[in-house]
Enzyme design. Structure first.
Site, mmCIF file in Angstrom:
data_model
loop_
_atom_site.group_PDB
_atom_site.id
_atom_site.type_symbol
_atom_site.label_atom_id
_atom_site.label_comp_id
_atom_site.label_asym_id
_atom_site.label_seq_id
_atom_site.Cartn_x
_atom_site.Cartn_y
_atom_site.Cartn_z
ATOM 1 N N GLY A 71 0.992 -1.178 -0.004
ATOM 2 C CA GLY A 71 0.128 0.058 0.020
ATOM 3 C C GLY A 71 0.925 1.353 -0.065
ATOM 4 N N SER A 117 5.330 -5.286 -3.788
ATOM 5 C CA SER A 117 4.763 -4.166 -3.987
ATOM 6 C C SER A 117 5.380 -2.977 -3.494
ATOM 7 C CB SER A 117 3.269 -4.270 -3.347
ATOM 8 O OG SER A 117 2.314 -3.244 -3.971
ATOM 9 N N ASP A 172 -0.225 -20.581 -24.972
ATOM 10 C CA ASP A 172 0.262 -21.545 -24.117
ATOM 11 C C ASP A 172 1.360 -22.525 -24.674
ATOM 12 O OD1 ASP A 172 0.582 -23.390 -22.109
ATOM 13 O OD2 ASP A 172 -1.615 -24.116 -22.246
ATOM 14 N N ASP A 182 5.786 -22.436 -25.143
ATOM 15 C CA ASP A 182 6.806 -22.939 -24.449
ATOM 16 C C ASP A 182 6.909 -24.520 -24.695
ATOM 17 O OD1 ASP A 182 4.572 -24.043 -23.274
ATOM 18 O OD2 ASP A 182 4.825 -22.588 -21.436
ATOM 19 N N LEU A 242 4.379 -26.874 -24.665
ATOM 20 C CA LEU A 242 3.652 -27.724 -23.655
ATOM 21 C C LEU A 242 2.208 -26.955 -23.473
ATOM 22 C CD1 LEU A 242 3.330 -30.304 -21.873
ATOM 23 C CD2 LEU A 242 4.270 -29.131 -20.048
ATOM 24 N N ASP A 274 -0.327 -26.555 -21.003
ATOM 25 C CA ASP A 274 -0.585 -26.931 -19.563
ATOM 26 C C ASP A 274 -1.189 -25.913 -18.888
ATOM 27 O OD1 ASP A 274 1.513 -25.245 -19.817
ATOM 28 O OD2 ASP A 274 2.994 -26.322 -18.339
ATOM 29 N N ILE A 321 -0.083 -22.958 -18.474
ATOM 30 C CA ILE A 321 0.995 -22.001 -18.109
ATOM 31 C C ILE A 321 1.658 -21.327 -19.337
ATOM 32 C CG2 ILE A 321 2.969 -21.521 -16.763
ATOM 33 C CD1 ILE A 321 1.797 -23.606 -14.629
ATOM 34 N N ASP A 375 0.205 -9.572 -13.037
ATOM 35 C CA ASP A 375 -0.085 -8.574 -12.286
ATOM 36 C C ASP A 375 -1.006 -7.510 -12.818
ATOM 37 O OD1 ASP A 375 0.157 -6.199 -10.459
ATOM 38 O OD2 ASP A 375 1.975 -7.041 -9.676
ATOM 39 N N HIS A 383 -1.235 -9.790 -8.282
ATOM 40 C CA HIS A 383 -0.309 -8.875 -7.528
ATOM 41 C C HIS A 383 0.383 -9.789 -6.341
ATOM 42 C CE1 HIS A 383 1.530 -5.330 -6.459
ATOM 43 N NE2 HIS A 383 0.882 -5.120 -5.527
#
Length: 564
Positions: A116, A204, A282, A285, A287, A289, A291, A453, A492
């Site tokens: 904050g 942050s 996706d 990379d 794969l 998955d 991610i 984020d 975040h």
């Protein structure tokens, strides 16, 4: 002659062995001191003695021994206030310090930065992440601070301190120095020695404080872990106004005439967008998955989802596409000057965490998006002279944020005045890439940032790291003292469809104290992700995680960090 030479050899060997023995004794003594100095002190007596540290610039409100209880070890707790004063409009200011000194000390010190705009004292402990025990429970002396002000209630409470010139400076950088020095003073008084190693952890705004320390006060810390660093906080505050204005422009109106921000894009709209991003990026990379490890290869455009005619559940309206592009591409002034970095398209943009930051969940004009809270900080803390007064109501902050002239406000964050001779960018931002002093003292910087984020862009941190590499002699040289770990899918500081649980303190300590640079950090997915318990390596930029081709894709052991 042979006998004389033999005697000389024996003589040299004797002194060599004696020297080695002496060195070993010194090292052993140092090691023992790091782990057991506190054993020679009575915590009760030591805490009582700390009251004598009070001086004209410091008031100790508490110095009490605490027994092992509530998940905390036996320790001495100190709360002190530094440089108490009366500021603008009669406000009371002081730099608060909350320190905990464990009875079983490991000879190390951790400063935990807060998020904050600070303004709360904190619990005096530090959390390394990854489900690991707190730093205090691991034997570290730990400290937190309010950075020189106490937040008042209401929508202006975390920003009104920005009207006071000295409070801006204390928040921007001075409290980092003052609290570190005073904490070390207490540590020496309590244990009879200074810490062997000192570390800073923060995400942050806490990550910003960590970067401030490497740039302004490089002598204080041996290792810094800075997550999702808000190192261009004023610029981000203004960028938030631009994106809020873009989404507000397409939102339906409430009865009072204000836009219902949360309805600019429905949850179904964002889920449609997220699925399209994953489908597009996706497999870059190698794969599929869920991610997206190859972040630079993702070249998604929301225009691929634009409705050819009327808006339906399977597409986005042209106005929605334009608002999304306004957010993801990053704002510029009327003259085309870039204000803040673009944002990457990633899998975590449909989460509640992303929504709460950018759009909020309010069904009416009483906006609860975290992003809109930057309206108060833009007005009071980032602009010089401050734009005040604002009515102490959330609606007033929302009205200011959705109508402020972004180009004029951009000049304001670089503005100065007689009372505030430094702009907020100069005081608060930590954008320098001159880490030469930190590097020279063998300091180590571990950066991490969630790719999803919604508030501080991972691409901004990546750009800073690239600039650092250019200034420091290239990526290979930079990796000797600073490394960046991107976390695909993470929002975040945490959350999102990501392996967002990982320990940053252990690898940082190994890097500082043993010279073992972190080649990968194992991270684990939480229970609310699509794949609870999945583990993956986080890789230092520019390496990325790649599947080895065999083994379970749910375990980190099946992946290697490699150049793309």
């Amino acid at each position: 002659m042979l006998r004389v030479s033999a005697r000389r050899r024996l003589h040299r060997q004797f002194w060599l062995c004696a020297a080695l023995a002496l060195i070993g004794a010194i090292v052993s003594a140092g090691t023992a001191a790091a782990g057991s100095d506190s054993d020679s002190f009575s915590p009760v007596t030591a805490c009582d003695r700390l009251q004598s540290e009070t001086g004209p610039a410091m008031r100790i409100s508490e110095a009490q021994p605490r027994p092992s209880a509530g998940g905390l070890p036996a320790h001495c707790e100190v709360i002190a206030y530094l440089d108490e004063r009366t500021g603008v409009d009669g406000q009371k200011f002081a730099i608060g310090l909350h320190l905990r000194l464990p009875e079983a000390w490991n000879g190390r010190f951790v400063f935990q930065g807060q998020g904050g705009t600070d303004g709360v004292l904190g619990n005096g402990d530090a959390l390394p992440g990854g489900g690991q025990p707190s730093a205090l429970n691991q034997g570290y002396a730990t400290v937190t601070t309010d950075a020189g002000h106490s937040n008042a209630p209401g929508p202006l409470g975390g920003a009104s301190f920005g009207l006071d010139p000295q409070a801006r400076i204390d928040f921007g950088y001075r409290a980092d120095d003052v609290v570190t020095r005073r904490a070390r003073q207490f540590i020496q008084a309590y244990y009879g020695r200074l810490p062997t190693y000192s570390y800073f952890l923060g995400c942050s705004n806490g990550g910003r404080h960590g970067m401030v320390l490497t740039q302004r006060f490089p002598e204080h810390f041996d290792g810094v872990a800075a997550g999702a660093p808000a190192f261009r906080m004023p610029e981000k505050g203004l960028a938030g106004a631009a994106s809020t204005q873009g989404f507000a422009a397409i939102a339906p109106k409430a009865p009072d005439g204000r836009p219902i921000l949360a309805e600019a894009l429905s949850r179904a709209d964002m889920e449609l967008l997220s699925k399209a991003v994953v489908q597009s990026c996706d497999e870059a990379d190698g794969l599929a998955d869920g991610i997206i490890d190859n972040v630079p290869a993702c070249r998604f455009s929301p225009r691929t989802l634009q409705c050819p005619a009327e808006k339906t559940a399977s597409c986005l309206s042209g106005a929605q596409v334009a608002a999304l592009e306004n957010y993801f591409e990053g704002p510029t002034t009327a003259q085309g000057r870039r204000i803040y970095a673009p944002y990457p398209y990633d899998s975590g943009i449909a989460t509640e965490g992303w929504r709460r930051w950018i759009l909020g969940t309010a069904p009416d004009s009483r906006v609860n998006a975290f992003n809109v809270s930057f309206g108060a900080t833009l007005a009071y803390l980032y602009m010089t002279p401050p734009h005040s007064p604002l009515a102490s109501e959330a609606e007033a902050v929302y009205d200011f944020y959705r109508t402020v002239d972004v180009t004029a406000a951009h000049a304001g964050i670089f503005g100065t005045s007689a009372a505030m001779p430094e702009s907020s960018v100069q005081t608060i931002s930590a954008n320098s890439v001159d880490l030469s002093a930190f590097r020279q003292r063998r300091g180590k910087l571990l950066l991490y940032h969630g790719v999803s984020d919604p508030t501080f862009s991972a691409l901004d941190t990546l750009d800073w790291y690239k600039r650092l590499a250019n200034a420091a002699g290239g990526e290979k040289e930079t990796a000797k003292f600073a490394r960046l770990f991107l976390v695909p899918g993470m929002n975040h500081c945490s959350g999102g469809p990501a392996t967002d649980s990982f320990d940053v303190l252990t690898p940082l300590v190994a890097w500082v104290e043993q010279g073992r640079a972190p080649e990968r950090i194992e991270a684990r997915a939480g229970a609310t992700t699509p794949w609870p318990g999945r583990s993956r390596p986080l890789c230092p930029y520019s390496r990325q995680a790649r599947y080895l081709g065999s083994g379970s894709i749910e375990t980190a052991e099946s992946f290697v960090c490699t150049a793309p």
